[in-house]
Design a protein around this motif. Structure first.
Motif, PDB file in Angstrom:
ATOM      1  N   SER A 121    -105.218  29.769  36.000  1.00 50.54           N
ATOM      2  CA  SER A 121    -104.584  28.660  36.712  1.00 50.54           C
ATOM      3  C   SER A 121    -103.262  29.125  37.296  1.00 50.54           C
ATOM      4  O   SER A 121    -102.781  30.220  36.969  1.00 50.54           O
ATOM      5  CB  SER A 121    -104.319  27.494  35.742  1.00 50.54           C
ATOM      6  OG  SER A 121    -103.350  27.884  34.784  1.00 50.54           O
ATOM      7  N   ALA A 122    -102.661  28.290  38.113  1.00 58.21           N
ATOM      8  CA  ALA A 122    -101.323  28.593  38.629  1.00 58.21           C
ATOM      9  C   ALA A 122    -100.291  28.490  37.508  1.00 58.21           C
ATOM     10  O   ALA A 122     -99.355  29.283  37.439  1.00 58.21           O
ATOM     11  CB  ALA A 122    -100.971  27.630  39.761  1.00 58.21           C
ATOM     12  N   THR A 123    -100.476  27.519  36.627  1.00 56.95           N
ATOM     13  CA  THR A 123     -99.541  27.365  35.508  1.00 56.95           C
ATOM     14  C   THR A 123     -99.513  28.636  34.667  1.00 56.95           C
ATOM     15  O   THR A 123     -98.460  29.062  34.189  1.00 56.95           O
ATOM     16  CB  THR A 123     -99.944  26.157  34.635  1.00 56.95           C
ATOM     17  OG1 THR A 123    -100.158  25.029  35.488  1.00 56.95           O
ATOM     18  CG2 THR A 123     -98.863  25.823  33.628  1.00 56.95           C
ATOM     19  N   MET A 161     -97.146  31.074  36.183  1.00 57.79           N
ATOM     20  CA  MET A 161     -95.724  30.807  35.899  1.00 57.79           C
ATOM     21  C   MET A 161     -95.344  31.512  34.595  1.00 57.79           C
ATOM     22  O   MET A 161     -94.336  32.216  34.513  1.00 57.79           O
ATOM     23  CB  MET A 161     -95.484  29.300  35.743  1.00 57.79           C
ATOM     24  CG  MET A 161     -95.720  28.478  37.005  1.00 57.79           C
ATOM     25  SD  MET A 161     -95.402  26.721  36.672  1.00 57.79           S
ATOM     26  CE  MET A 161     -95.932  25.990  38.215  1.00 57.79           C
ATOM     27  N   PHE A 172     -93.592  20.028  39.482  1.00 56.55           N
ATOM     28  CA  PHE A 172     -94.152  21.379  39.343  1.00 56.55           C
ATOM     29  C   PHE A 172     -93.057  22.439  39.237  1.00 56.55           C
ATOM     30  O   PHE A 172     -93.154  23.362  38.419  1.00 56.55           O
ATOM     31  CB  PHE A 172     -95.138  21.672  40.473  1.00 56.55           C
ATOM     32  CG  PHE A 172     -96.382  20.829  40.351  1.00 56.55           C
ATOM     33  CD1 PHE A 172     -97.346  21.123  39.403  1.00 56.55           C
ATOM     34  CD2 PHE A 172     -96.562  19.698  41.143  1.00 56.55           C
ATOM     35  CE1 PHE A 172     -98.478  20.322  39.245  1.00 56.55           C
ATOM     36  CE2 PHE A 172     -97.687  18.896  40.999  1.00 56.55           C
ATOM     37  CZ  PHE A 172     -98.645  19.206  40.050  1.00 56.55           C
ATOM     38  N   THR A 222     -90.567  26.669  44.482  1.00 61.96           N
ATOM     39  CA  THR A 222     -91.845  25.994  44.699  1.00 61.96           C
ATOM     40  C   THR A 222     -91.886  25.617  46.177  1.00 61.96           C
ATOM     41  O   THR A 222     -91.163  24.707  46.598  1.00 61.96           O
ATOM     42  CB  THR A 222     -91.938  24.754  43.793  1.00 61.96           C
ATOM     43  OG1 THR A 222     -91.773  25.191  42.440  1.00 61.96           O
ATOM     44  CG2 THR A 222     -93.281  24.043  43.953  1.00 61.96           C
ATOM     45  N   ASN A 231     -94.036  24.197  48.106  1.00 58.86           N
ATOM     46  CA  ASN A 231     -94.494  22.843  48.443  1.00 58.86           C
ATOM     47  C   ASN A 231     -94.573  22.028  47.158  1.00 58.86           C
ATOM     48  O   ASN A 231     -95.480  22.228  46.349  1.00 58.86           O
ATOM     49  CB  ASN A 231     -95.867  22.944  49.114  1.00 58.86           C
ATOM     50  CG  ASN A 231     -96.248  21.699  49.882  1.00 58.86           C
ATOM     51  OD1 ASN A 231     -95.711  21.435  50.942  1.00 58.86           O
ATOM     52  ND2 ASN A 231     -97.158  20.918  49.327  1.00 58.86           N
ATOM     53  N   THR A 237     -95.705  19.460  45.231  1.00 56.49           N
ATOM     54  CA  THR A 237     -96.849  18.549  45.354  1.00 56.49           C
ATOM     55  C   THR A 237     -96.558  17.158  44.801  1.00 56.49           C
ATOM     56  O   THR A 237     -97.173  16.184  45.201  1.00 56.49           O
ATOM     57  CB  THR A 237     -98.046  19.163  44.599  1.00 56.49           C
ATOM     58  OG1 THR A 237     -98.092  20.555  44.885  1.00 56.49           O
ATOM     59  CG2 THR A 237     -99.353  18.523  45.013  1.00 56.49           C
ATOM     60  N   ASP A 243     -94.122  29.700  44.387  1.00 56.05           N
ATOM     61  CA  ASP A 243     -95.323  28.914  44.086  1.00 56.05           C
ATOM     62  C   ASP A 243     -95.834  28.369  45.426  1.00 56.05           C
ATOM     63  O   ASP A 243     -95.137  27.591  46.083  1.00 56.05           O
ATOM     64  CB  ASP A 243     -94.915  27.786  43.126  1.00 56.05           C
ATOM     65  CG  ASP A 243     -96.012  26.752  42.893  1.00 56.05           C
ATOM     66  OD1 ASP A 243     -96.911  26.610  43.740  1.00 56.05           O
ATOM     67  OD2 ASP A 243     -95.942  26.053  41.860  1.00 56.05           O
ATOM     68  N   VAL A 293     -98.954  26.957  45.654  1.00 60.75           N
ATOM     69  CA  VAL A 293    -100.215  26.339  45.213  1.00 60.75           C
ATOM     70  C   VAL A 293    -100.748  25.331  46.227  1.00 60.75           C
ATOM     71  O   VAL A 293    -101.916  25.375  46.594  1.00 60.75           O
ATOM     72  CB  VAL A 293    -100.058  25.662  43.836  1.00 60.75           C
ATOM     73  CG1 VAL A 293    -101.364  24.986  43.441  1.00 60.75           C
ATOM     74  CG2 VAL A 293     -99.655  26.671  42.774  1.00 60.75           C
ATOM     75  N   SER A 294     -99.890  24.427  46.696  1.00 65.50           N
ATOM     76  CA  SER A 294    -100.432  23.375  47.560  1.00 65.50           C
ATOM     77  C   SER A 294    -100.093  23.590  49.032  1.00 65.50           C
ATOM     78  O   SER A 294    -100.280  22.691  49.847  1.00 65.50           O
ATOM     79  CB  SER A 294     -99.954  21.993  47.088  1.00 65.50           C
ATOM     80  OG  SER A 294     -98.544  21.937  47.095  1.00 65.50           O
ATOM     81  N   SER A 325    -103.406  28.317  42.943  1.00 69.27           N
ATOM     82  CA  SER A 325    -104.722  28.087  42.351  1.00 69.27           C
ATOM     83  C   SER A 325    -105.615  27.516  43.447  1.00 69.27           C
ATOM     84  O   SER A 325    -105.136  27.127  44.508  1.00 69.27           O
ATOM     85  CB  SER A 325    -104.649  27.183  41.115  1.00 69.27           C
ATOM     86  OG  SER A 325    -103.829  26.062  41.336  1.00 69.27           O
ATOM     87  N   GLN A 382    -107.954  24.985  43.716  1.00 69.22           N
ATOM     88  CA  GLN A 382    -108.508  23.622  43.848  1.00 69.22           C
ATOM     89  C   GLN A 382    -107.711  22.745  44.816  1.00 69.22           C
ATOM     90  O   GLN A 382    -107.934  21.560  44.911  1.00 69.22           O
ATOM     91  CB  GLN A 382    -108.596  22.957  42.465  1.00 69.22           C
ATOM     92  CG  GLN A 382    -107.277  22.532  41.842  1.00 69.22           C
ATOM     93  CD  GLN A 382    -106.573  23.643  41.090  1.00 69.22           C
ATOM     94  OE1 GLN A 382    -106.862  24.809  41.281  1.00 69.22           O
ATOM     95  NE2 GLN A 382    -105.612  23.289  40.249  1.00 69.22           N
ATOM     96  N   LYS A 383    -106.777  23.362  45.535  1.00 70.85           N
ATOM     97  CA  LYS A 383    -105.980  22.581  46.502  1.00 70.85           C
ATOM     98  C   LYS A 383    -106.393  23.023  47.901  1.00 70.85           C
ATOM     99  O   LYS A 383    -107.479  22.684  48.341  1.00 70.85           O
ATOM    100  CB  LYS A 383    -104.504  22.758  46.194  1.00 70.85           C
ATOM    101  CG  LYS A 383    -104.273  22.540  44.685  1.00 70.85           C
ATOM    102  CD  LYS A 383    -103.024  21.862  44.289  1.00 70.85           C
ATOM    103  CE  LYS A 383    -103.043  21.667  42.764  1.00 70.85           C
ATOM    104  NZ  LYS A 383    -101.795  21.233  42.205  1.00 70.85           N
TER     105      LYS A 383
HETATM  106  C1  LIG Z   1    -101.181  21.890  41.112  1.00 76.79           C
HETATM  107  C2  LIG Z   1     -99.946  22.663  41.122  1.00 76.79           C
HETATM  108  C3  LIG Z   1     -99.639  23.571  40.090  1.00 76.79           C
HETATM  109  C4  LIG Z   1    -100.502  23.731  38.882  1.00 76.79           C
HETATM  110  O1  LIG Z   1    -101.741  24.299  39.204  1.00 76.79           O
HETATM  111  P1  LIG Z   1    -102.800  24.559  38.034  1.00 76.79           P
HETATM  112  O2  LIG Z   1    -103.893  25.292  38.710  1.00 76.79           O
HETATM  113  O3  LIG Z   1    -103.185  23.208  37.529  1.00 76.79           O
HETATM  114  O4  LIG Z   1    -102.122  25.329  36.990  1.00 76.79           O
HETATM  115  C5  LIG Z   1     -98.471  24.284  40.199  1.00 76.79           C
HETATM  116  N1  LIG Z   1     -97.644  24.149  41.246  1.00 76.79           N
HETATM  117  C6  LIG Z   1     -97.909  23.301  42.247  1.00 76.79           C
HETATM  118  C7  LIG Z   1     -96.953  23.188  43.383  1.00 76.79           C
HETATM  119  C8  LIG Z   1     -99.074  22.538  42.223  1.00 76.79           C
HETATM  120  O5  LIG Z   1     -99.339  21.695  43.222  1.00 76.79           O
END
Ligand SMILES: *Cc1c(COP(=O)(O)O)cnc(C)c1O
Length: 381
Positions: free
Chosen positions: A90-92, A95, A115, A158, A160, A162, A188, A190-191, A209, A211-212
Protein backbone atom coordinates in the motif's frame (compact mmCIF):
# COMPACT_ATOMS: atom_id res chain seq x y z
CA UNK A 1 -21.99 -33.99 -12.02
CA UNK A 2 -24.44 -35.02 -9.30
CA UNK A 3 -27.67 -33.07 -9.05
CA UNK A 4 -26.36 -31.37 -5.89
CA UNK A 5 -23.30 -30.17 -7.76
CA UNK A 6 -25.44 -28.97 -10.65
CA UNK A 7 -27.59 -27.00 -8.27
CA UNK A 8 -24.52 -25.44 -6.70
CA UNK A 9 -23.15 -24.43 -10.07
CA UNK A 10 -26.49 -22.86 -11.04
CA UNK A 11 -26.62 -21.00 -7.75
CA UNK A 12 -23.08 -19.75 -8.06
CA UNK A 13 -23.52 -18.57 -11.63
CA UNK A 14 -26.69 -16.70 -10.79
CA UNK A 15 -24.89 -15.09 -7.86
CA UNK A 16 -22.10 -14.11 -10.23
CA UNK A 17 -24.59 -12.62 -12.68
CA UNK A 18 -26.28 -10.64 -9.93
CA UNK A 19 -23.01 -9.26 -8.62
CA UNK A 20 -21.94 -8.40 -12.15
CA UNK A 21 -25.18 -6.49 -12.78
CA UNK A 22 -24.82 -4.59 -9.52
CA UNK A 23 -21.29 -3.56 -10.38
CA UNK A 24 -21.79 -2.50 -13.99
CA UNK A 25 -24.74 -0.30 -13.10
CA UNK A 26 -22.61 1.96 -10.93
CA UNK A 27 -19.95 4.52 -11.64
CA UNK A 28 -17.61 5.14 -8.72
CA UNK A 29 -16.53 8.77 -8.42
CA UNK A 30 -15.12 7.92 -5.00
CA UNK A 31 -11.54 9.12 -4.41
CA UNK A 32 -10.28 5.57 -3.83
CA UNK A 33 -11.00 2.78 -4.30
CA UNK A 34 -12.52 4.23 -7.43
CA UNK A 35 -13.94 3.34 -10.81
CA UNK A 36 -11.91 0.59 -12.49
CA UNK A 37 -10.10 1.61 -15.64
CA UNK A 38 -12.28 0.38 -18.52
CA UNK A 39 -9.78 -2.23 -19.75
CA UNK A 40 -9.30 -3.94 -16.36
CA UNK A 41 -12.07 -6.51 -16.79
CA UNK A 42 -10.60 -7.77 -20.08
CA UNK A 43 -7.09 -7.93 -18.65
CA UNK A 44 -8.44 -9.91 -15.68
CA UNK A 45 -10.15 -12.38 -17.98
CA UNK A 46 -6.99 -12.88 -20.06
CA UNK A 47 -4.91 -13.27 -16.89
CA UNK A 48 -7.30 -15.91 -15.56
CA UNK A 49 -7.16 -17.85 -18.81
CA UNK A 50 -3.37 -17.62 -18.90
CA UNK A 51 -3.06 -18.83 -15.30
CA UNK A 52 -1.26 -15.64 -14.20
CA UNK A 53 -2.78 -15.84 -10.71
CA UNK A 54 -1.04 -19.18 -10.07
CA UNK A 55 2.47 -18.60 -11.42
CA UNK A 56 5.48 -18.67 -9.13
CA UNK A 57 6.98 -15.33 -8.20
CA UNK A 58 10.38 -16.96 -8.81
CA UNK A 59 9.55 -17.91 -12.41
CA UNK A 60 10.73 -16.39 -15.69
CA UNK A 61 7.08 -15.55 -16.36
CA UNK A 62 6.94 -13.36 -13.30
CA UNK A 63 10.24 -11.70 -14.18
CA UNK A 64 8.75 -10.81 -17.57
CA UNK A 65 5.68 -9.30 -15.88
CA UNK A 66 7.90 -7.31 -13.47
CA UNK A 67 9.91 -6.01 -16.44
CA UNK A 68 6.85 -5.11 -18.49
CA UNK A 69 5.19 -3.27 -15.60
CA UNK A 70 8.28 -1.28 -14.64
CA UNK A 71 9.02 -0.46 -18.32
CA UNK A 72 5.46 0.73 -19.03
CA UNK A 73 5.36 2.74 -15.80
CA UNK A 74 8.70 4.38 -16.63
CA UNK A 75 7.39 5.32 -20.04
CA UNK A 76 4.11 6.65 -18.67
CA UNK A 77 5.63 8.80 -15.92
CA UNK A 78 8.91 9.64 -17.67
CA UNK A 79 11.00 7.87 -15.01
CA UNK A 80 14.73 7.71 -15.85
CA UNK A 81 16.46 4.31 -15.97
CA UNK A 82 18.65 5.42 -13.09
CA UNK A 83 15.69 5.13 -10.72
CA UNK A 84 14.46 2.06 -8.85
CA UNK A 85 10.86 0.93 -8.70
CA UNK A 86 9.70 -1.25 -5.77
CA UNK A 87 6.36 -2.87 -4.98
CA UNK A 88 4.69 -3.22 -1.58
CA UNK A 89 1.20 -3.60 -0.16
CA UNK A 90 0.00 0.00 0.00
CA UNK A 91 1.00 3.65 -0.07
CA UNK A 92 0.82 3.75 3.72
CA UNK A 93 3.44 1.01 3.80
CA UNK A 94 5.75 3.23 1.71
CA UNK A 95 5.40 6.05 4.24
CA UNK A 96 6.66 3.69 6.91
CA UNK A 97 9.40 2.12 4.76
CA UNK A 98 10.93 5.37 3.55
CA UNK A 99 11.00 6.71 7.09
CA UNK A 100 12.69 3.52 8.29
CA UNK A 101 15.20 3.44 5.44
CA UNK A 102 16.06 7.10 4.99
CA UNK A 103 15.65 8.69 8.43
CA UNK A 104 17.73 8.08 11.48
CA UNK A 105 16.17 10.85 13.50
CA UNK A 106 14.54 13.82 11.79
CA UNK A 107 11.90 14.14 9.10
CA UNK A 108 9.90 17.24 8.19
CA UNK A 109 6.22 17.08 7.23
CA UNK A 110 3.96 19.51 5.39
CA UNK A 111 0.57 18.69 6.91
CA UNK A 112 -2.73 19.99 5.50
CA UNK A 113 -5.09 17.07 5.94
CA UNK A 114 -5.50 13.45 6.97
CA UNK A 115 -3.00 11.76 4.64
CA UNK A 116 -0.13 14.17 5.19
CA UNK A 117 -0.88 13.88 8.91
CA UNK A 118 -0.74 10.09 8.73
CA UNK A 119 2.78 10.35 7.27
CA UNK A 120 3.80 12.55 10.23
CA UNK A 121 2.20 10.18 12.75
CA UNK A 122 4.02 7.19 11.31
CA UNK A 123 7.29 9.02 11.96
CA UNK A 124 6.18 9.51 15.57
CA UNK A 125 5.14 5.88 15.89
CA UNK A 126 8.57 4.82 14.62
CA UNK A 127 10.08 6.96 17.42
CA UNK A 128 11.70 9.41 15.03
CA UNK A 129 11.73 13.10 15.86
CA UNK A 130 9.55 14.60 13.12
CA UNK A 131 9.00 18.33 12.62
CA UNK A 132 5.74 19.57 11.22
CA UNK A 133 4.32 22.61 9.47
CA UNK A 134 0.58 22.31 9.76
CA UNK A 135 -2.05 24.51 8.10
CA UNK A 136 -5.85 24.23 8.30
CA UNK A 137 -7.71 21.82 6.03
CA UNK A 138 -8.38 23.24 2.58
CA UNK A 139 -5.22 25.34 2.50
CA UNK A 140 -1.85 25.09 0.81
CA UNK A 141 1.47 26.29 2.28
CA UNK A 142 3.55 29.41 2.13
CA UNK A 143 6.62 27.38 1.17
CA UNK A 144 9.01 30.28 1.28
CA UNK A 145 8.17 30.95 4.90
CA UNK A 146 8.70 27.33 5.92
CA UNK A 147 11.74 27.00 8.10
CA UNK A 148 13.10 23.51 7.93
CA UNK A 149 15.71 22.57 10.56
CA UNK A 150 19.12 21.98 9.03
CA UNK A 151 19.40 18.45 10.45
CA UNK A 152 16.31 17.32 8.51
CA UNK A 153 17.01 14.08 6.66
CA UNK A 154 13.73 13.67 4.76
CA UNK A 155 11.17 16.30 3.67
CA UNK A 156 7.72 14.76 3.19
CA UNK A 157 5.11 16.38 0.94
CA UNK A 158 1.66 15.18 -0.04
CA UNK A 159 1.17 16.46 -3.56
CA UNK A 160 -2.58 15.93 -3.57
CA UNK A 161 -4.24 15.93 -0.14
CA UNK A 162 -7.15 13.59 -0.90
CA UNK A 163 -8.98 14.44 2.31
CA UNK A 164 -9.42 18.12 1.37
CA UNK A 165 -8.89 18.48 -2.40
CA UNK A 166 -5.73 20.61 -2.16
CA UNK A 167 -2.90 20.10 -4.65
CA UNK A 168 0.57 21.60 -4.08
CA UNK A 169 2.54 23.25 -6.89
CA UNK A 170 5.36 20.88 -7.90
CA UNK A 171 7.60 23.93 -8.49
CA UNK A 172 7.42 24.75 -4.76
CA UNK A 173 8.41 21.19 -3.92
CA UNK A 174 11.36 21.37 -6.35
CA UNK A 175 12.43 24.63 -4.71
CA UNK A 176 12.64 22.83 -1.33
CA UNK A 177 15.19 20.48 -2.76
CA UNK A 178 17.23 23.41 -4.00
CA UNK A 179 17.03 25.15 -0.63
CA UNK A 180 17.83 22.05 1.40
CA UNK A 181 20.21 20.04 -0.78
CA UNK A 182 21.30 17.83 2.12
CA UNK A 183 17.79 16.51 2.75
CA UNK A 184 15.92 13.95 0.67
CA UNK A 185 12.53 15.00 -0.70
CA UNK A 186 9.72 12.44 -0.99
CA UNK A 187 6.34 13.17 -2.53
CA UNK A 188 3.09 11.26 -1.94
CA UNK A 189 1.45 11.22 -5.40
CA UNK A 190 -1.23 8.67 -4.48
CA UNK A 191 -4.25 10.57 -5.75
CA UNK A 192 -2.58 12.65 -8.45
CA UNK A 193 -0.67 9.96 -10.38
CA UNK A 194 -0.60 9.44 -13.31
CA UNK A 195 -1.95 12.96 -13.95
CA UNK A 196 0.88 14.77 -12.13
CA UNK A 197 3.97 15.61 -14.20
CA UNK A 198 7.19 15.06 -12.29
CA UNK A 199 10.72 16.18 -13.03
CA UNK A 200 12.47 13.23 -11.42
CA UNK A 201 15.80 15.07 -11.18
CA UNK A 202 14.22 17.55 -8.79
CA UNK A 203 12.80 15.19 -6.13
CA UNK A 204 14.28 12.02 -4.62
CA UNK A 205 11.29 9.71 -4.33
CA UNK A 206 7.56 9.45 -4.95
CA UNK A 207 5.03 6.76 -4.13
CA UNK A 208 1.46 5.86 -4.98
CA UNK A 209 -1.08 3.06 -4.65
CA UNK A 210 -3.10 1.80 -7.58
CA UNK A 211 -6.75 2.07 -6.47
CA UNK A 212 -6.99 5.79 -7.23
CA UNK A 213 -5.78 7.32 -10.51
CA UNK A 214 -4.75 4.01 -12.06
CA UNK A 215 -8.25 2.56 -11.65
CA UNK A 216 -7.10 -0.82 -10.30
CA UNK A 217 -8.17 -3.05 -7.41
CA UNK A 218 -6.46 -2.05 -4.14
CA UNK A 219 -3.53 -3.87 -2.57
CA UNK A 220 -0.45 -2.59 -4.37
CA UNK A 221 1.82 0.31 -3.45
CA UNK A 222 4.63 1.50 -5.74
CA UNK A 223 7.66 3.63 -4.90
CA UNK A 224 10.07 5.25 -7.34
CA UNK A 225 13.37 6.38 -5.88
CA UNK A 226 16.80 7.59 -6.86
CA UNK A 227 20.24 6.33 -5.91
CA UNK A 228 20.57 8.91 -3.11
CA UNK A 229 17.71 7.22 -1.22
CA UNK A 230 19.33 3.81 -1.67
CA UNK A 231 22.72 5.13 -0.56
CA UNK A 232 21.16 6.64 2.54
CA UNK A 233 19.45 3.33 3.33
CA UNK A 234 22.73 1.44 2.92
CA UNK A 235 24.46 3.89 5.22
CA UNK A 236 21.79 3.57 7.93
CA UNK A 237 21.77 -0.21 7.65
CA UNK A 238 25.56 -0.45 7.86
CA UNK A 239 25.63 1.65 11.01
CA UNK A 240 23.07 -0.66 12.62
CA UNK A 241 19.94 1.53 12.44
CA UNK A 242 16.66 -0.40 12.33
CA UNK A 243 15.66 -0.27 8.63
CA UNK A 244 13.05 -3.02 8.73
CA UNK A 245 13.25 -6.56 7.45
CA UNK A 246 11.98 -7.98 4.16
CA UNK A 247 11.02 -4.58 2.67
CA UNK A 248 14.22 -2.77 3.65
CA UNK A 249 15.63 -1.05 0.61
CA UNK A 250 18.72 -3.27 0.37
CA UNK A 251 16.56 -6.42 0.16
CA UNK A 252 14.21 -4.81 -2.38
CA UNK A 253 17.22 -3.73 -4.47
CA UNK A 254 18.74 -7.20 -4.43
CA UNK A 255 15.52 -8.81 -5.66
CA UNK A 256 14.62 -6.05 -8.13
CA UNK A 257 17.96 -6.70 -9.85
CA UNK A 258 16.49 -10.14 -10.67
CA UNK A 259 13.09 -8.59 -11.45
CA UNK A 260 11.70 -10.21 -8.33
CA UNK A 261 10.41 -9.25 -4.90
CA UNK A 262 11.55 -10.52 -1.47
CA UNK A 263 8.13 -12.00 -0.65
CA UNK A 264 5.26 -13.44 -2.66
CA UNK A 265 3.90 -10.17 -4.03
CA UNK A 266 0.55 -9.08 -5.38
CA UNK A 267 1.20 -10.66 -8.78
CA UNK A 268 -2.29 -9.85 -10.19
CA UNK A 269 -1.84 -6.23 -9.11
CA UNK A 270 1.60 -5.92 -10.68
CA UNK A 271 0.33 -7.60 -13.87
CA UNK A 272 -2.73 -5.36 -14.14
CA UNK A 273 -0.72 -2.20 -13.44
CA UNK A 274 1.55 -3.04 -16.37
CA UNK A 275 -1.38 -3.66 -18.68
CA UNK A 276 -3.18 -0.46 -17.69
CA UNK A 277 0.03 1.59 -18.04
CA UNK A 278 0.45 0.10 -21.53
CA UNK A 279 -3.14 1.11 -22.39
CA UNK A 280 -2.51 4.60 -21.07
CA UNK A 281 0.73 4.79 -23.06
CA UNK A 282 -1.20 3.90 -26.20
CA UNK A 283 -3.62 6.75 -25.48
CA UNK A 284 -0.73 9.02 -24.59
CA UNK A 285 -0.17 10.62 -21.20
CA UNK A 286 -0.53 14.12 -22.70
CA UNK A 287 -4.02 13.30 -23.84
CA UNK A 288 -4.90 11.82 -20.42
CA UNK A 289 -3.61 14.98 -18.72
CA UNK A 290 -5.57 17.24 -21.09
CA UNK A 291 -8.76 15.24 -20.52
CA UNK A 292 -8.28 15.45 -16.75
CA UNK A 293 -7.96 19.24 -16.98
CA UNK A 294 -10.99 19.55 -19.27
CA UNK A 295 -13.15 17.55 -16.83
CA UNK A 296 -11.78 19.45 -13.82
CA UNK A 297 -12.60 22.78 -15.46
CA UNK A 298 -16.10 21.56 -16.28
CA UNK A 299 -16.70 20.43 -12.72
CA UNK A 300 -15.28 23.51 -10.99
CA UNK A 301 -17.23 25.80 -13.35
CA UNK A 302 -20.37 23.94 -12.45
CA UNK A 303 -19.80 24.11 -8.69
CA UNK A 304 -18.58 27.73 -8.74
CA UNK A 305 -21.96 28.69 -10.19
CA UNK A 306 -24.09 26.35 -8.14
CA UNK A 307 -26.39 27.78 -5.48
CA UNK A 308 -25.93 25.01 -2.92
CA UNK A 309 -22.74 23.13 -3.82
CA UNK A 310 -19.43 25.01 -3.48
CA UNK A 311 -15.80 24.00 -3.87
CA UNK A 312 -14.25 23.75 -0.40
CA UNK A 313 -10.87 25.05 -1.63
CA UNK A 314 -11.21 28.77 -2.30
CA UNK A 315 -7.67 29.47 -3.52
CA UNK A 316 -7.88 28.64 -7.23
CA UNK A 317 -4.17 27.81 -7.39
CA UNK A 318 -4.55 25.23 -4.61
CA UNK A 319 -7.43 23.34 -6.19
CA UNK A 320 -6.80 19.73 -7.10
CA UNK A 321 -7.68 18.62 -10.60
CA UNK A 322 -8.10 15.01 -9.50
CA UNK A 323 -10.08 15.18 -6.24
CA UNK A 324 -12.78 17.79 -5.60
CA UNK A 325 -14.08 18.46 -2.09
CA UNK A 326 -17.48 20.11 -2.31
CA UNK A 327 -19.29 21.86 0.55
CA UNK A 328 -22.99 21.07 0.90
CA UNK A 329 -25.50 21.38 3.70
CA UNK A 330 -26.92 17.96 2.87
CA UNK A 331 -24.17 15.53 1.89
CA UNK A 332 -26.21 12.43 2.73
CA UNK A 333 -29.19 13.53 0.62
CA UNK A 334 -26.95 14.42 -2.33
CA UNK A 335 -25.10 11.11 -2.13
CA UNK A 336 -28.38 9.21 -1.92
CA UNK A 337 -29.95 10.99 -4.89
CA UNK A 338 -26.85 10.35 -6.99
CA UNK A 339 -26.65 6.72 -5.90
CA UNK A 340 -30.19 6.17 -7.13
CA UNK A 341 -28.86 6.92 -10.62
CA UNK A 342 -25.80 4.76 -10.07
CA UNK A 343 -23.30 7.55 -9.34
CA UNK A 344 -21.30 6.85 -6.21
CA UNK A 345 -19.46 9.86 -4.82
CA UNK A 346 -17.25 9.99 -1.73
CA UNK A 347 -18.14 11.32 1.70
CA UNK A 348 -16.38 14.26 3.22
CA UNK A 349 -13.29 13.08 5.08
CA UNK A 350 -13.35 12.79 8.87
CA UNK A 351 -14.73 15.97 10.43
CA UNK A 352 -16.12 16.99 7.00
CA UNK A 353 -18.40 13.97 6.74
CA UNK A 354 -21.52 16.02 7.47
CA UNK A 355 -20.61 19.05 5.38
CA UNK A 356 -18.95 17.77 2.20
CA UNK A 357 -18.90 15.27 -0.60
CA UNK A 358 -15.76 14.38 -2.56
CA UNK A 359 -15.63 13.63 -6.27
CA UNK A 360 -12.71 11.97 -8.02
CA UNK A 361 -11.62 12.95 -11.52
CA UNK A 362 -9.41 10.08 -12.63
CA UNK A 363 -8.53 8.71 -16.10
CA UNK A 364 -11.24 6.04 -15.70
CA UNK A 365 -13.89 8.79 -15.64
CA UNK A 366 -14.83 9.69 -19.20
CA UNK A 367 -15.93 13.20 -20.10
CA UNK A 368 -19.32 11.76 -21.00
CA UNK A 369 -19.90 10.17 -17.60
CA UNK A 370 -18.64 13.32 -15.83
CA UNK A 371 -21.23 15.33 -17.78
CA UNK A 372 -23.90 12.83 -16.78
CA UNK A 373 -22.95 13.23 -13.13
CA UNK A 374 -23.30 17.01 -13.35
CA UNK A 375 -26.63 16.73 -15.16
CA UNK A 376 -27.91 14.49 -12.42
CA UNK A 377 -26.63 16.91 -9.78
CA UNK A 378 -28.46 19.75 -11.49
CA UNK A 379 -31.71 17.85 -11.18
CA UNK A 380 -31.36 16.60 -7.64
CA UNK A 381 -30.06 19.61 -5.70
C1 LIG B 1 -5.34 6.94 -0.27
C2 LIG B 1 -4.16 7.72 0.09
C3 LIG B 1 -3.12 7.16 0.85
C4 LIG B 1 -3.19 5.78 1.42
O1 LIG B 1 -3.16 4.81 0.42
P1 LIG B 1 -3.22 3.27 0.84
O2 LIG B 1 -3.02 2.55 -0.44
O3 LIG B 1 -4.57 3.06 1.45
O4 LIG B 1 -2.16 3.04 1.82
C5 LIG B 1 -2.03 7.96 1.12
N1 LIG B 1 -1.93 9.21 0.66
C6 LIG B 1 -2.90 9.77 -0.08
C7 LIG B 1 -2.74 11.17 -0.55
C8 LIG B 1 -4.04 9.04 -0.39
O5 LIG B 1 -5.01 9.59 -1.13
Amino acid sequence: MTSDEKELVTRLSSLFLISKLVVVNKVFFTPGPSQLYPTVADHMRVALEAGIFSISHRSKEFEAIFAETTDELKRLLGIPDSHSIFFAGSATEWMERILENCVQKTSFHFVNGAFSKRFFEIAQELKKEPHVLEVPAGQSFDFEQASIPSDTELICCTHNETSTGVALPMESIYALKERYPEALVVVDIVSSAPYVTIDWARIDAAFFSVQKGFGLPAGLGVIILNERCLARARQLESQGSPVGSYHRFSALTKYAAKRQTPETPNVPGIYLLGKVCADMNRLGIDSIRRDTETKARLMYDFFDRHAALHPFVKDLKARSNTVLAIDTAQPQAVKKALAESGFIVGSGYGAHKDSQIRIANFPAHSLEVAEQLLTKLKMCV
